[in-house]
Design a protein around this motif. Structure first.
Motif, mmCIF file in Angstrom:
data_model
loop_
_atom_site.group_PDB
_atom_site.id
_atom_site.type_symbol
_atom_site.label_atom_id
_atom_site.label_comp_id
_atom_site.label_asym_id
_atom_site.label_seq_id
_atom_site.Cartn_x
_atom_site.Cartn_y
_atom_site.Cartn_z
ATOM 1 N N THR A 53 33.660 33.580 69.923
ATOM 2 C CA THR A 53 33.153 34.952 69.946
ATOM 3 C C THR A 53 31.725 34.965 69.398
ATOM 4 O O THR A 53 31.302 34.028 68.722
ATOM 5 N N THR A 54 31.020 36.045 69.694
ATOM 6 C CA THR A 54 29.651 36.193 69.187
ATOM 7 C C THR A 54 29.528 37.408 68.264
ATOM 8 O O THR A 54 28.433 37.726 67.824
ATOM 9 N N ASP A 55 30.660 38.079 67.994
ATOM 10 C CA ASP A 55 30.616 39.324 67.218
ATOM 11 C C ASP A 55 31.265 39.209 65.838
ATOM 12 O O ASP A 55 31.496 40.217 65.177
ATOM 13 N N GLY A 56 31.574 37.985 65.397
ATOM 14 C CA GLY A 56 32.154 37.789 64.077
ATOM 15 C C GLY A 56 33.661 37.948 64.009
ATOM 16 O O GLY A 56 34.265 37.748 62.966
ATOM 17 N N LYS A 57 34.299 38.297 65.109
ATOM 18 C CA LYS A 57 35.747 38.476 65.141
ATOM 19 C C LYS A 57 36.430 37.119 65.293
ATOM 20 O O LYS A 57 36.005 36.287 66.097
ATOM 21 N N LEU A 58 37.488 36.901 64.513
ATOM 22 C CA LEU A 58 38.298 35.699 64.638
ATOM 23 C C LEU A 58 39.450 35.990 65.588
ATOM 24 O O LEU A 58 40.171 36.974 65.411
ATOM 25 N N ILE A 59 39.616 35.140 66.604
ATOM 26 C CA ILE A 59 40.735 35.253 67.534
ATOM 27 C C ILE A 59 41.394 33.883 67.620
ATOM 28 O O ILE A 59 40.773 32.918 68.088
ATOM 29 N N GLU A 60 42.642 33.810 67.162
ATOM 30 C CA GLU A 60 43.429 32.587 67.255
ATOM 31 C C GLU A 60 44.600 32.869 68.194
ATOM 32 O O GLU A 60 45.559 33.529 67.813
ATOM 33 N N GLU A 61 44.500 32.374 69.430
ATOM 34 C CA GLU A 61 45.573 32.586 70.399
ATOM 35 C C GLU A 61 46.634 31.509 70.200
ATOM 36 O O GLU A 61 46.388 30.331 70.431
ATOM 37 N N PRO A 89 35.940 41.931 61.543
ATOM 38 C CA PRO A 89 35.114 42.158 60.353
ATOM 39 C C PRO A 89 34.712 43.625 60.219
ATOM 40 O O PRO A 89 34.772 44.383 61.196
ATOM 41 N N PRO A 90 34.294 44.035 59.031
ATOM 42 C CA PRO A 90 33.803 45.412 58.849
ATOM 43 C C PRO A 90 32.671 45.708 59.837
ATOM 44 O O PRO A 90 31.819 44.852 60.096
ATOM 45 N N GLY A 91 32.696 46.899 60.418
ATOM 46 C CA GLY A 91 31.648 47.306 61.341
ATOM 47 C C GLY A 91 31.817 46.800 62.759
ATOM 48 O O GLY A 91 31.017 47.118 63.630
ATOM 49 N N TRP A 92 32.859 46.055 63.037
ATOM 50 C CA TRP A 92 33.078 45.472 64.363
ATOM 51 C C TRP A 92 33.534 46.531 65.366
ATOM 52 O O TRP A 92 34.234 47.475 65.023
ATOM 53 N N SER A 93 33.127 46.379 66.612
ATOM 54 C CA SER A 93 33.646 47.204 67.709
ATOM 55 C C SER A 93 33.424 46.471 69.016
ATOM 56 O O SER A 93 32.644 45.512 69.083
ATOM 57 N N GLU A 94 34.131 46.897 70.029
ATOM 58 C CA GLU A 94 33.925 46.338 71.366
ATOM 59 C C GLU A 94 33.899 47.478 72.368
ATOM 60 O O GLU A 94 34.301 48.601 72.040
ATOM 61 N N LYS A 119 42.429 48.265 58.001
ATOM 62 C CA LYS A 119 42.629 49.379 58.924
ATOM 63 C C LYS A 119 41.909 49.067 60.229
ATOM 64 O O LYS A 119 40.918 48.344 60.243
ATOM 65 N N LYS A 120 42.421 49.637 61.314
ATOM 66 C CA LYS A 120 41.804 49.468 62.623
ATOM 67 C C LYS A 120 41.806 50.816 63.327
ATOM 68 O O LYS A 120 42.769 51.574 63.235
ATOM 69 N N GLN A 121 40.698 51.097 64.017
ATOM 70 C CA GLN A 121 40.577 52.347 64.763
ATOM 71 C C GLN A 121 40.786 52.082 66.249
ATOM 72 O O GLN A 121 40.262 51.112 66.798
ATOM 73 N N PHE A 122 41.548 52.974 66.875
ATOM 74 C CA PHE A 122 41.820 52.919 68.305
ATOM 75 C C PHE A 122 41.357 54.240 68.909
ATOM 76 O O PHE A 122 41.714 55.300 68.403
ATOM 77 N N GLU A 123 40.571 54.160 69.959
ATOM 78 C CA GLU A 123 40.229 55.358 70.734
ATOM 79 C C GLU A 123 40.963 55.205 72.053
ATOM 80 O O GLU A 123 40.628 54.330 72.852
ATOM 81 N N ILE A 124 42.012 56.018 72.256
ATOM 82 C CA ILE A 124 42.879 55.891 73.423
ATOM 83 C C ILE A 124 42.778 57.160 74.251
ATOM 84 O O ILE A 124 43.194 58.235 73.810
ATOM 85 N N SER A 149 37.986 49.219 67.279
ATOM 86 C CA SER A 149 36.888 49.055 66.336
ATOM 87 C C SER A 149 37.421 48.992 64.910
ATOM 88 O O SER A 149 38.562 49.362 64.629
ATOM 89 N N ASN A 150 36.566 48.502 64.031
ATOM 90 C CA ASN A 150 36.821 48.508 62.597
ATOM 91 C C ASN A 150 35.582 49.080 61.911
ATOM 92 O O ASN A 150 34.720 48.332 61.456
ATOM 93 N N PRO A 151 35.488 50.420 61.845
ATOM 94 C CA PRO A 151 34.323 51.028 61.207
ATOM 95 C C PRO A 151 34.448 51.090 59.682
ATOM 96 O O PRO A 151 33.664 51.770 59.030
ATOM 97 N N PHE A 152 35.410 50.368 59.130
ATOM 98 C CA PHE A 152 35.711 50.442 57.702
ATOM 99 C C PHE A 152 35.029 49.308 56.936
ATOM 100 O O PHE A 152 34.452 48.410 57.531
ATOM 101 N N SER A 153 35.103 49.353 55.603
ATOM 102 C CA SER A 153 34.374 48.400 54.755
ATOM 103 C C SER A 153 35.120 47.090 54.503
ATOM 104 O O SER A 153 34.543 46.160 53.954
ATOM 105 N N GLU A 154 36.389 47.015 54.896
ATOM 106 C CA GLU A 154 37.185 45.804 54.697
ATOM 107 C C GLU A 154 37.567 45.191 56.046
ATOM 108 O O GLU A 154 37.731 45.912 57.031
#
Length: 119
Positions: free
Chosen positions: A15-23, A42-47, A64-69, A93-98
């Protein structure tokens, strides 16, 4: 022949956005019917928005994780889970600090051909 497989080395998706993905299971292991992945956003992440052709289950391990559905904002916390059915327009997205640590399960398996991510 044994009727089980143990995954000791999940495929780490680049990834290039700091997100860890282990499939652990999915297209990377020849399992096209399901994917199971451990992720850390990570904090501040979104796609971008996407309209996947698969059902996606998410279980929040920590943070916490935010979902816009389909225009509705939903925030999940540790111990909560959600099923988002295929065909829903969703933005993660994760607009949170943790960081947010979570497990995602997709039926059929996640693939870039089925995610329909918007530019």
């Amino acid at each position: 022949m044994k009727k089980y497989k143990i995954q000791k080395s999940p495929f780490v998706v680049p990834t290039t956005d700091g997100k860890l993905i282990e499939e652990h299971w999915g297209n990377s292991t020849g399992n096209t019917n399901v994917s199971i992945a451990h992720m850390v956003a990570p904090p501040g992440w979104s796609e971008p928005h996407q309209t996947p052709e698969f059902d996606e289950f998410t279980l929040i391990v920590s943070g916490k994780k935010q979902f816009e559905i389909d225009g509705e904002i939903i925030i999940l916390e540790k111990g909560q889970s959600i099923l988002i059915e295929k065909g829903a327009r969703v933005r993660y997205s994760n607009p949170f600090s943790e960081p947010c640590d979570y497990i995602a399960i997709c039926l059929p398996a996640f693939s870039m051909d089925l995610v329909n991510r918007e530019e």
